[in-house]
Scaffold this active site. Structure first.
Site, mmCIF file in Angstrom:
data_model
loop_
_atom_site.group_PDB
_atom_site.id
_atom_site.type_symbol
_atom_site.label_atom_id
_atom_site.label_comp_id
_atom_site.label_asym_id
_atom_site.label_seq_id
_atom_site.Cartn_x
_atom_site.Cartn_y
_atom_site.Cartn_z
ATOM 1 C CB CYS A 102 85.769 66.364 35.051
ATOM 2 S SG CYS A 102 84.003 66.391 35.454
ATOM 3 C CD GLU A 140 85.278 62.712 29.707
ATOM 4 O OE1 GLU A 140 84.276 63.430 29.555
ATOM 5 O OE2 GLU A 140 85.551 62.148 30.783
ATOM 6 N NE ARG A 184 79.580 65.398 28.092
ATOM 7 C CZ ARG A 184 78.916 65.498 29.239
ATOM 8 N NH1 ARG A 184 77.811 66.212 29.282
ATOM 9 N NH2 ARG A 184 79.347 64.904 30.336
ATOM 10 N NE ARG A 186 83.002 66.617 29.910
ATOM 11 C CZ ARG A 186 82.215 67.632 30.167
ATOM 12 N NH1 ARG A 186 82.416 68.795 29.543
ATOM 13 N NH2 ARG A 186 81.232 67.529 31.038
#
Length: 457
Positions: A102, A140, A184, A186
């Site tokens: 990421c 993800e 969080r 995502r």
């Protein structure tokens, strides 16, 4: 009156499963790309999945993965190596999953996107999906991929995956909505092969009704719930105007459940260095004046500019250079040659005295755990207060000054990511935190995969 008890230890993964277990008799196969330490694998196996192989290049992560998943009954499971070398695999696959690196899109990285070598790993993902044609996939990444500056990159990814014969959808999911006290966000990109009957039927899972506090899963902190007093905006905010930057866990009519350590921002639960060092009313006034004016464009184009003594003299009546020098001696201010004076603690990420935030035990969620680590702590006791200024002073006196706070451990990281109690973590604490910061939140994957599998099996 609530009592103080140590937070009970929960097997979070079991907690987040449905009350009525799903039928896992229908087996499916999957390949675990960018497998890390197995955040995808845990829920997929619980849902009936059989892993046909995993791909990862981080040697330390592979050690943890093997310790937890590669045992006697599946000792022959293939390690697929580096994804850059993968092509057509010698078996049929139902699902391909992976947390694609990421950093190219993260605000913590250099934001180079597809120009970053790690961003180019999407090209390898494309190749593996196109050649192997799984029934479905789940990928993800950080929320930053959805930001306007990355719009073309996201469209490029979606267009390519769609062109291989898939109905592709994406959505940002927050771990808090699936029972974890962690804020969080995502992005999850899900695809179903378009020759399957239910390819258009996928919808992302809705938030669960399960809500935990930090004290529910972090050991050694007080479990106390105080009633919260409501405040009008003019009490919490100087001009009564609510800042647009306030986050999801900052109520507009309540005191925050955490304290931020920063000299370059302000707020009713912001702790400044002049709050922690003995300073006079006059010295505090000087600091607050610099704080309020440092971002004004008339003093420079930066998001925070050093202010020259000539400017400060126009803002503060009867200012003497000795007063500024006293704040330099206290290491609250520093002089930048040719530019003026600025705060020594001039980065929010660095905080003050290596502390960025301290969360109270009853907070709804801690900030996003990262691979690079955080400077966030959790108070071991809670406090109750009616007025903002008293609240801040009580925090300094009862929690900060008495060291009633603790850093997060790797075990805490594991729980905040929803890993089961019996998961074997890396022996090195720093490496373990790094690995959990990179991992996916297990309950999110469980609920997402469950919604997907009902359509393809």
């Amino acid at each position: 009156m609530s009592t103080s008890v140590e937070a009970k230890q929960l097997d979070l993964f079991q907690l987040f499963q449905p009350i009525t277990p799903i039928n896992c008799t229908t087996k499916f196969t999957f390949v675990d790309l960018f497998s890390g330490i197995g955040g995808f694998r845990i829920p997929l196996e619980e849902l009936g999945g059989i892993c046909l192989g995993y791909s990862e290049i981080d040697k330390e992560a592979i050690k943890v993965y093997k310790n937890n998943f590669i045992r006697d009954h599946n000792a022959d499971e293939p390690y697929l190596g580096d994804i850059t070398n993968l092509n057509k695999l010698p078996f049929e696959i139902d699902v391909i999953v992976g947390g694609v690196p990421c950093q190219p899109w993260s605000i913590a990285g250099k934001r180079q996107g597809l120009d970053d070598p790690r961003g180019k790993l999407w090209l390898d993902v494309f190749r593996v999906v196109e050649l192997n044609q799984p029934k479905a996939f789940i990928f993800e990444n950080v929320k930053g991929l959805t930001e306007p500056r990355n719009k073309q990159s996201l469209e490029y990814i979606l267009t390519n995956l769609t062109s291989f014969g898939y109905v592709v959808k994406y959505q940002v999911l927050n771990s808090y909505d699936f029972g974890l006290p962690q804020d969080r966000d995502r992005i999850f990109i899900v695809g179903i092969r378009n020759d399957l009957a239910n390819c258009w039927g996928f919808t992302f899972p809705k938030p669960l009704n399960k809500r935990l506090k930090l004290y529910d899963i972090i050991s050694g902190i007080e479990k106390t719930n105080f009633p919260k007093k409501k405040f009008p905006p003019e009490v919490l905010f100087n001009d009564g105007k609510i800042p647009a930057s306030r986050g999801r866990f900052q109520k507009v009519d309540e005191l925050n459940d955490f304290f931020t350590f920063a000299d370059i921002r302000d707020g009713h639960t912001t702790i400044h260095s002049w709050d922690l060092t003995e300073t006079t009313y006059r010295q505090k006034l000087i600091c607050q004046t610099i704080l309020k004016n440092r971002r004004k464009k008339i003093y420079g184009e930066k998001d925070g500019n050093p202010l020259k003594i000539e400017v400060l003299e126009t803002l503060i009546d009867n200012l003497q250079i000795e007063e500024i020098n006293s704040l330099v001696e206290k290491e609250i201010l520093r002089f930048i040659e040719g530019k003026g004076y600025e705060f020594v603690n001039s980065k929010i990420s660095s905080g003050i005295n290596s502390i960025s935030k301290i969360y109270l035990p009853h907070a709804d969620a801690i900030g996003t755990l990262t691979a690079t680590g955080t400077r966030d702590y959790v108070a071991t006791i809670s406090i109750q207060c009616d007025e903002p200024e008293v609240y801040k002073q009580k925090f300094i006196q009862e929690i900060y000054a008495k060291n009633k706070y603790k850093p997060l451990t790797a075990k805490d990281y594991a729980k905040l990511q929803g890993f089961p109690e019996d998961f074997q973590i890396a022996e090195n604490e720093t490496k373990a935190k790094h690995q959990f910061g990179n991992a996916v939140s297990v309950p999110v994957i469980y609920n997402l995969a469950k919604a997907l599998l009902t359509l393809i099996l």
